[in-house]
Design a protein around this motif. Structure first.
Motif, PDB file in Angstrom:
ATOM      1  N   TYR A 786      -3.736  -8.586  -2.232  1.00  0.00           N
ATOM      2  CA  TYR A 786      -2.733  -8.320  -3.258  1.00  0.00           C
ATOM      3  C   TYR A 786      -2.050  -6.974  -3.012  1.00  0.00           C
ATOM      4  O   TYR A 786      -2.578  -6.116  -2.309  1.00  0.00           O
ATOM      5  N   SER A 788       0.427  -3.749  -4.935  1.00  0.00           N
ATOM      6  CA  SER A 788       0.567  -3.054  -6.220  1.00  0.00           C
ATOM      7  C   SER A 788       1.818  -2.194  -6.211  1.00  0.00           C
ATOM      8  O   SER A 788       2.188  -1.621  -5.187  1.00  0.00           O
ATOM      9  N   PHE A 813       2.380  -3.324 -11.666  1.00  0.00           N
ATOM     10  CA  PHE A 813       2.484  -4.677 -11.117  1.00  0.00           C
ATOM     11  C   PHE A 813       1.430  -4.865 -10.037  1.00  0.00           C
ATOM     12  O   PHE A 813       1.361  -4.109  -9.059  1.00  0.00           O
ATOM     13  N   ASN A 814       0.575  -5.849 -10.205  1.00  0.00           N
ATOM     14  CA  ASN A 814      -0.353  -6.314  -9.177  1.00  0.00           C
ATOM     15  C   ASN A 814      -0.102  -7.796  -8.954  1.00  0.00           C
ATOM     16  O   ASN A 814      -0.002  -8.565  -9.917  1.00  0.00           O
ATOM     17  N   GLN A 815      -0.020  -8.229  -7.700  1.00  0.00           N
ATOM     18  CA  GLN A 815       0.264  -9.633  -7.404  1.00  0.00           C
ATOM     19  C   GLN A 815      -0.536 -10.054  -6.179  1.00  0.00           C
ATOM     20  O   GLN A 815      -0.485  -9.410  -5.138  1.00  0.00           O
ATOM     21  N   ALA A 819      -6.222 -10.029  -7.684  1.00  0.00           N
ATOM     22  CA  ALA A 819      -5.518  -8.817  -8.100  1.00  0.00           C
ATOM     23  C   ALA A 819      -6.207  -8.187  -9.302  1.00  0.00           C
ATOM     24  O   ALA A 819      -6.621  -8.878 -10.229  1.00  0.00           O
ATOM     25  N   GLU A 841      -2.398  -8.395 -15.066  1.00  0.00           N
ATOM     26  CA  GLU A 841      -2.011  -7.976 -13.728  1.00  0.00           C
ATOM     27  C   GLU A 841      -0.641  -7.308 -13.717  1.00  0.00           C
ATOM     28  O   GLU A 841      -0.318  -6.561 -12.803  1.00  0.00           O
ATOM     29  N   LYS A 842       0.169  -7.630 -14.723  1.00  0.00           N
ATOM     30  CA  LYS A 842       1.448  -6.958 -14.899  1.00  0.00           C
ATOM     31  C   LYS A 842       1.452  -6.295 -16.271  1.00  0.00           C
ATOM     32  O   LYS A 842       0.901  -6.837 -17.230  1.00  0.00           O
ATOM     33  N   ASP A 885      -0.643 -11.996 -17.030  1.00  0.00           N
ATOM     34  CA  ASP A 885      -1.010 -12.395 -15.668  1.00  0.00           C
ATOM     35  C   ASP A 885       0.109 -13.226 -15.032  1.00  0.00           C
ATOM     36  O   ASP A 885       0.791 -12.771 -14.128  1.00  0.00           O
ATOM     37  N   ASP A 886       0.281 -14.454 -15.515  1.00  0.00           N
ATOM     38  CA  ASP A 886       1.271 -15.352 -14.915  1.00  0.00           C
ATOM     39  C   ASP A 886       2.481 -15.574 -15.810  1.00  0.00           C
ATOM     40  O   ASP A 886       3.590 -15.776 -15.318  1.00  0.00           O
TER      41      ASP A 886
END
Length: 938
Positions: A786, A788, A813-815, A819, A841-842, A885-886
């Motif tokens: 992932y 960042s 932001f982590n993707q 993550a 994650e965001k 997250d999504d």
């Protein structure tokens, strides 16, 4: 604030970073940078009792400093009845600018700090200011600290008492001043002002001025009083009796033999008797001159007349930043100075030297001034018409410059500067040729140059005075053609800051011939045999840097009511208060300073690193997430604090069988000796961790590996940070099942900016910003992959001297696979919501806050102790943000107000009341939330 690699903060950051074997973007820092512009090649001069450390061309200064140190040692060992069994390290820097780069202390060193004694390792660190008199004073001051602390240690150790106690700070600093110097014009100025203007505090309330310059001088004054009234032997006896009581007031009572209240009252009466009668013949500036500035600190005015009026240009500080200002005077005077050039926000104008460098202005309206610009000072030319800097001069050989003055044709500028040797000399700068000529080259302190009747003559102040008035600062002239030097004044006083009238016949300057600095004049049209000086002001406190506005009217900076302001005064028809006729008969040959000249007294060596313990601490802690832990941390560093080693050992075992595999170890080295700071180390972390996906869950993780970090300061206000780590990670989610193995490689690079200034609880002006890019991947199994991004921008808009609107906007932001989640909630970000209760994650966060003073001081007096709380502030805020997250969910927020209390300048307690906002901030929570926590404002 300090940069990320600064000792403890860097160590904690790396622990948090690497304990998860990946980039944990929740923990990062802003802060300014202590930039290592220069690589110092240290050498050691070993005297009988000292190790004197110096570099480059400073050998002569080091030998003089070693002589001063041995001189003080021989005097103090008798007065203290005490000697040392160890050698004392003295670290010398050739200028204050180099001194500010020292790593012997992790914090920043402000303008004006003359040196310090570092208690932990017993190091004395001192810069040269170009003045040997000041150099000797500071050496004696710091060695007084060394003798006092060792004396107190032995007194306590001999009685088998804890040895970590010292007298209160007012005594510690006042004692060092009392031992190292006589009462000078500066001390007299401060004490007169404090007593006459009723801000002098007695011993019972001296905590109110804790840590201030007034505290130094009041402490010195008290010891002068004790010595004069009860005998000098009482001073050292206060140290001998220190073991008797934990309350130092009781020590004073026992030593002097009177009640503390009576001693305090006597001291205050002593100062009233001393200073009140002065009002008969002297007066504050505000009664004899016209005050034209207020609400700030203003220095070194220059006058310029252009088409739309008369203006004063000057440097000063009225909002926390030292800057360049102008003010219209005359019939339509301005109420407030107008800012024309902001300092302390960029590398080019990193610092104005308010107390040590004056300005000048040409006939065309070009201002010459000096600022710190990167590694050295720079001479700038500022056009008052375009209000832009049109030219700058900087040289690596001239580290510190000050007080530039134009020639009559505006083509030349003379100034004084300190070179690699650490001595101050006079120079001339040719603007057209962009070249410099050196006029003096010796260890005398030559300063405040001014072009004379012709541009071939320069008038300057110097301590090269010989004969009867040896080492006093008198005025001299130097012929620029043959470099011959002659006396202009010869009196038993310090004469500085000369300035000529437009017709070149009248010379103004300031002199302490009458105890404090007042304005004097000299008629240069008289023959040399009739040379005399006349006192033209009799102010109660000091005046500085007078300038002519016309043939009779002058402007100057004056100290009054604990502030520096600008005043104007008309000298027309003013009779002199005092006249001194010059007598040059007792002028002898130039004096020579004592040095360590015998080979038996000194030994020169190259410096070799020696490491000593900085600190060692064991600890047991309990955490609701990680459980109970026990461990120890300790560190080593070399003498200069450049090479640092940190060691961490702790254990996270919950049961005895897990004891061996639950050891956590980290070994790390950080090098701060060069501009690019770097660190590297190895680690092994094992134990329970905490993560959140759909639900809260614990897992076990064991990781081990190594890391490397590199920081490059672009300037004091910006830096680039990079890091790389490699870690073998075994993560167990379900009991007894190994879910994931990975060989993680994490890389990150970030840009950080910070030029903010702070109030009691947080920033009030400037910006703080960070942009971070990072990537974490499993290079062996591809189980983790992932990237960042973090963008965080904060700006502070001053709406008053102590009030501001603060704005923050941040995006995280982590993707990718596995993550990490960010989290927020609580007093530091999204207020009102559960601490760390919002995760994803965001994440984004925005805050707007009004910061205002609420209560300046609360004092509570108990029969046995007094408590004081200062700088209590209020805040009104609105926060908004979300994490996902999504798929983006709802925007959350809060509004409210709170109180912040700074406790001992170490902790800020925060209490907030407000309402939460839900459903995309469209719905107010029923009732109120109440949140108590600690931490600085964002």
């Amino acid at each position: 604030m300090r940069m990320i690699l600064r000792k403890i903060s860097g160590f904690i950051f790396l622990l948090l970073l690497l304990s998860t074997s990946t980039l944990n973007a929740q923990f990062y820092f802003f802060g300014r940078n202590k930039v290592q512009f220069d690589k110092f090649e240290w050498k050691v001069l070993k005297t009988r009792h000292f190790d004197v450390y110096f570099y480059n061309e400073m050998e002569e200064l080091a030998e003089i400093g070693g002589f001063y140190a041995e001189e003080a040692y021989n005097e103090y060992k008798v007065k203290f009845n005490h000697t040392f069994t160890r050698r004392i390290p003295l670290i010398f820097y050739n200028t204050s600018l180099h001194f500010q780069q020292t790593n012997t202390t992790p914090g920043f060193i402000p303008e004006g700090v003359g040196g310090f004694f570092e208690f932990l390792k017993g190091r004395v660190v001192i810069p040269s200011t170009g003045s040997l008199t000041d150099f000797r004073h500071v050496i004696r001051h710091e060695l007084a600290h060394v003798f006092m602390t060792n004396k107190v240690y032995n007194v306590l150790a001999d009685r088998r008492l804890p040895t970590d106690a010292l007298p209160p700070l007012w005594f510690v600093e006042g004692f060092a001043e009392y031992m190292s110097t006589k009462v000078d014009a500066q001390a007299e100025m401060v004490m007169r002002d404090a007593v006459i203007n009723n801000y002098f505090v007695g011993l019972d309330n001296i905590y109110q001025i804790y840590g201030t310059f007034i505290m130094y001088k009041e402490g010195q004054n008290f010891l002068e009083f004790v010595s004069e009234k009860y005998g000098e032997e009482k001073i050292i006896l206060l140290l001998e009796n220190f073991w008797m009581y934990t309350n130092f007031n009781k020590v004073i009572e026992h030593t002097i033999g009177k009640k503390f209240e009576d001693i305090d009252a006597e001291w205050q009466y002593y100062n009233k008797v001393k200073y009140y009668p002065l009002i008969k013949d002297k007066a504050p500036q505000k009664y004899l001159a016209k005050k034209v500035s207020k609400d700030g600190y203003y220095f070194s005015p220059v006058f310029h007349k252009n088409g739309d009026g008369n203006y004063l240009y000057f440097q000063g500080n009225n909002d926390g930043y030292s800057s360049l200002f102008k003010m219209k005077i005359g019939e339509e005077e301005q109420e407030e100075p107008e800012l024309i050039l902001r300092g302390e926000k960029t590398e080019e104008f990193e610092a104005f030297h308010l107390f040590s460098s004056a300005l000048d202005i040409s006939k065309k309206g070009i201002i010459a001034f000096v600022t710190k610009s990167g590694a050295t000072d720079a001479l700038h030319l500022f056009d008052t018409k375009s209000e832009k800097v049109i030219h700058s001069y900087q040289s690596s050989n001239l580290i510190s410059m000050s007080s530039p003055k134009f020639s009559s044709d505006d083509n030349l500028i003379t100034f004084n500067a300190i070179d690699q040797k650490g001595f101050s000399d006079i120079y001339i700068y040719d603007i057209d040729k962009d070249s410099v000529i050196r006029l003096t080259n010796d260890y005398y302190d030559d300063k405040d140059p001014e072009f004379g009747k012709t541009d071939n003559t320069i008038i300057f102040s110097s301590d090269r005075t010989s004969g009867e008035y040896k080492k006093k600062y008198n005025l001299f002239t130097i012929d620029t053609d043959n470099l011959s030097i002659r006396y202009l004044t010869y009196i038993n006083a310090d004469n500085v800051a000369p300035v000529l009238s437009e017709d070149k016949n009248t010379l103004l300057f300031t002199s302490n011939a009458d105890t404090v600095f007042n304005i004097w004049k000299m008629d240069l049209s008289l023959p040399d045999k009739e040379n005399k000086i006349e006192k033209v002001t009799s102010f109660l406190t000091s005046s500085f840097n007078p300038v002519f506005m016309d043939s009779s009217k002058i402007c100057f900076s004056g100290f009054e009511e604990l502030s520096f302001n600008l005043y104007t005064l008309d000298l027309k028809d003013k009779k002199p208060d005092n006249v001194i006729t010059m007598n040059y008969d007792s002028v002898g040959t130039e004096w020579k300073e004592g040095q360590l000249s015998l080979y038996s007294e000194k030994e020169k060596l190259n410096y070799e690193k020696e490491y000593t313990l900085d600190y060692a601490q064991s600890q047991i802690s309990t955490d609701p997430v990680f459980g109970t832990r026990g461990g120890a941390v300790f560190s080593l560093s070399d003498l200069f604090g450049n090479d640092n080693y940190f060691f961490l050992v702790y254990n996270t075992a919950d049961v005895q069988s897990d004891f061996l595999k639950s050891f956590n170890v980290q070994i790390q080295r950080i090098d701060l000796s060069e501009r690019s700071n770097y660190g590297y180390g190895v680690f092994h972390f094992s134990g329970r961790r905490y993560d959140i996906r759909e639900s809260d869950e614990y897992y076990f993780e064991r990781s081990y590996g190594g890391f490397f970090i590199l920081n490059f300061p672009i300037s004091k206000f910006q830096r680039i940070e990079t890091s790389i780590s490699i870690a073998n990670s075994d993560k167990q989610v379900l009991s007894s099942i190994l879910e994931r193995k990975a060989l993680l490689v994490s890389n990150s690079i970030s840009w950080v900016a910070d030029n903010s200034i702070w109030g009691p609880t947080g920033p009030l002006d400037g910006i703080r910003a960070r942009l971070l890019l990072a990537y974490t991947g499993d290079v062996k199994y591809s189980n983790v992959n992932y990237y960042s991004v973090i963008a965080d921008y904060r700006q502070y808009f001053r709406i008053g001297l102590r009030s501001a609107i603060a704005f923050r906007s941040a995006f995280f932001f982590n993707q990718g696979k596995e993550a990490r989640r960010y989290f927020m909630g609580g007093s530091w970000d999204l207020r009102g919501w559960p601490r760390w209760g919002i995760r994803g994650e965001k994440m984004w966060l925005s805050s707007l806050e009004l910061r205002v003073p609420l209560i300046d001081q609360i004092a509570i007096r108990f029969p046995f102790v007094d408590l004081g709380f200062f700088g209590i502030r209020a805040a009104a805020f609105m926060d908004a943000g979300s994490a996902w997250d999504d798929q983006y969910g709802s925007t959350l927020g809060s509004v409210g107000a709170g109180v912040r209390i700074n406790l001992f300048n170490a902790l800020v307690f925060r209490y907030d009341i407000g309402k939460k906002l839900e459903n995309n901030m469209s719905k107010l929570q029923k009732g109120l939330f109440y949140q108590f926590f600690f931490g600085w404002d964002f």
